[in-house]
Motif scaffolding. Sequence first.
Motif, mmCIF file in Angstrom:
data_model
loop_
_atom_site.group_PDB
_atom_site.id
_atom_site.type_symbol
_atom_site.label_atom_id
_atom_site.label_comp_id
_atom_site.label_asym_id
_atom_site.label_seq_id
_atom_site.Cartn_x
_atom_site.Cartn_y
_atom_site.Cartn_z
ATOM 1 N N UNK A 41 50.270 53.012 2.506
ATOM 2 C CA UNK A 41 51.432 52.547 1.388
ATOM 3 C C UNK A 41 52.818 53.015 1.617
ATOM 4 N N UNK A 42 52.635 54.537 1.539
ATOM 5 C CA UNK A 42 53.890 55.114 1.883
ATOM 6 C C UNK A 42 54.554 54.947 3.227
ATOM 7 N N UNK A 43 53.811 54.958 4.481
ATOM 8 C CA UNK A 43 54.378 54.636 5.902
ATOM 9 C C UNK A 43 55.064 53.219 5.630
ATOM 10 N N UNK A 44 54.337 52.288 5.008
ATOM 11 C CA UNK A 44 54.805 50.850 4.992
ATOM 12 C C UNK A 44 56.305 50.687 4.314
ATOM 13 N N UNK A 45 56.276 51.430 3.099
ATOM 14 C CA UNK A 45 57.601 51.712 2.405
ATOM 15 C C UNK A 45 58.982 52.291 3.330
ATOM 16 N N UNK A 46 58.334 53.317 4.022
ATOM 17 C CA UNK A 46 59.257 53.977 4.525
ATOM 18 C C UNK A 46 59.692 53.305 6.071
ATOM 19 N N UNK A 47 58.924 52.535 6.435
ATOM 20 C CA UNK A 47 59.213 51.775 7.709
ATOM 21 C C UNK A 47 60.127 50.620 7.476
ATOM 22 N N UNK A 48 59.926 50.246 6.110
ATOM 23 C CA UNK A 48 60.740 49.216 5.614
ATOM 24 C C UNK A 48 62.293 49.790 5.109
ATOM 25 N N UNK A 49 62.465 50.994 5.100
ATOM 26 C CA UNK A 49 63.801 51.542 4.678
ATOM 27 C C UNK A 49 63.806 51.677 3.333
ATOM 28 N N UNK A 50 62.698 51.543 2.454
ATOM 29 C CA UNK A 50 62.550 51.595 0.935
ATOM 30 C C UNK A 50 61.951 52.972 0.508
ATOM 31 N N UNK A 51 62.200 53.296 -0.602
ATOM 32 C CA UNK A 51 61.648 54.535 -1.231
ATOM 33 C C UNK A 51 60.139 53.774 -1.734
ATOM 34 N N UNK A 52 59.048 54.430 -1.472
ATOM 35 C CA UNK A 52 57.814 54.090 -2.168
ATOM 36 C C UNK A 52 57.761 54.240 -3.474
ATOM 37 N N UNK A 53 56.879 53.470 -4.222
ATOM 38 C CA UNK A 53 56.812 53.282 -5.405
ATOM 39 C C UNK A 53 55.359 54.188 -5.789
ATOM 40 N N UNK A 54 55.347 55.514 -6.313
ATOM 41 C CA UNK A 54 54.066 56.106 -6.346
ATOM 42 C C UNK A 54 53.151 55.460 -7.503
ATOM 43 N N UNK A 55 53.769 54.462 -8.445
ATOM 44 C CA UNK A 55 52.903 53.768 -9.384
ATOM 45 C C UNK A 55 51.884 53.163 -8.704
#
Length: 474
Positions: free
Chosen positions: A338-352
């Motif tokens: 999930x973290x990798x997906x968010x970062x690759x999309x250029x967004x901050x991941x949501x830890x929730x």
Amino acid sequence: MTSERPHLAVIGAGPAGLAATVAAASHGVRVTLVDASAEAGGQFYRQPAAELRARRPQALHHGWRAWELLRDELRTHVRAGLVRHLSDHHVWCVENRRTGAGPGFTVHALLGPEQQDPAEVRADAVLLATGGYEKVLPFPGWTLPGVVTAGGAQAMLKGTLTVGGRTAVVAGTGPLLLPVATGLAAAGVDVAALVESAAPKAFVRRARALAAEPGKVAEGARYAAELLRHRVRLLAGHTVVEAHGAERLEAVTVAALDPDGRVRPGTGRRILCDTLAVGHGMLPHTDLAETLGCRLDGPDVHADDEQRTDVPGVWAAGETTGIGGAALALAEGHIAGRSAAARLHGTEPDPDEWVAATRTRTRLRAFFAALDAVHAPPAHWTEQVTDDTVVCRCEEVTGGEIRAAVKDLGAADLRTVKLLTRAGMGWCQGRVCGPAVAGLTGCGSTASRRPFARPVPLGVLARAGETEDLEWNP
């Protein structure tokens, strides 16, 4: 279009790699899952070969439902064109290609049983889920046919539905011994003894930390019940002193340990057996991480709360960041994907999105830290390694030669011992004998920083960079 999505390469299709793959694909990232095995699952979810037509493969596993869910999700994403699964691909190097546009990576692999045909995968980011391998400490007779690692015995049973003999002793230390002993017994092997070097008092001292994970305690209790049902004798606070046999294993001598981890004189007993499954814990596979320059915390790859390493674009999850079993690997893989997906999309991941996985990770890390302390190998195991005992099997280097390199030739580090004795220069490149050589010499283990994670034919090296990226066919 699928081809315009960011691309993540996941290396390793065990619990962590599978969890990361389905998590990243579920969030719109293309994923190439690269694994050396013919089927996904890793060691934990290892399946019998299809040709064997096993009727109830789930009988060899616990956590079967989790595997079915992962398998079905993986197939769904493969059909949707978001995931491609490259099985039987042996990764020997991950190249970090830094450009003005940011980091990019090339995964170099060898294809098939012969490991000759080169293949390359180019990706925007890499997630390392390379798992771990067994630590085996030498003793007289450990090179006899019939002596196998505990994980090797389990892999043979799970993957081929076969066993090494009729009478077995399972020995060493660590939680892996329990499923190996019960699995062999259920398969009809007469398990003469389970020899565990950890004494009962060690568990009592860590009782509070261990009791904090009641599910794992219950799992251990189920294994203990199986041992009783199959009448497997448990010898806690004991160790294997020697394996005996002419052409192959015929018996082992075990002895009790004193509180300091030394063999108690006069306590040796001989047990007849034709198989000895032995292991002394696990070590993380870190070769690829070291090649990329990732920081290590002791033997483990360092990862932050998102499972990111300190190398931009590189995530790590599962046993490579610390030995902790399948449930911990699943949690870490879920977070990393999930973290990798968010970062690759250029967004901050949501830890929730991974609160439950974070809680599981925290609990299980504490549990396995306590378990690791309980299952430390005997403090004075080196005293049982005679000068004639082969320590490095690849180069046939004995304990006496290693000791002489330190005492007589002045070697003060593992590299010098290696140069003087050839210990660690063979096919395994010190992965098997490294801990033993370190223990015998008193030299601390250091990061290897090998340029390649496995032996590579010179012809493959000569053509490196000329191979086209494996075509994506969604």
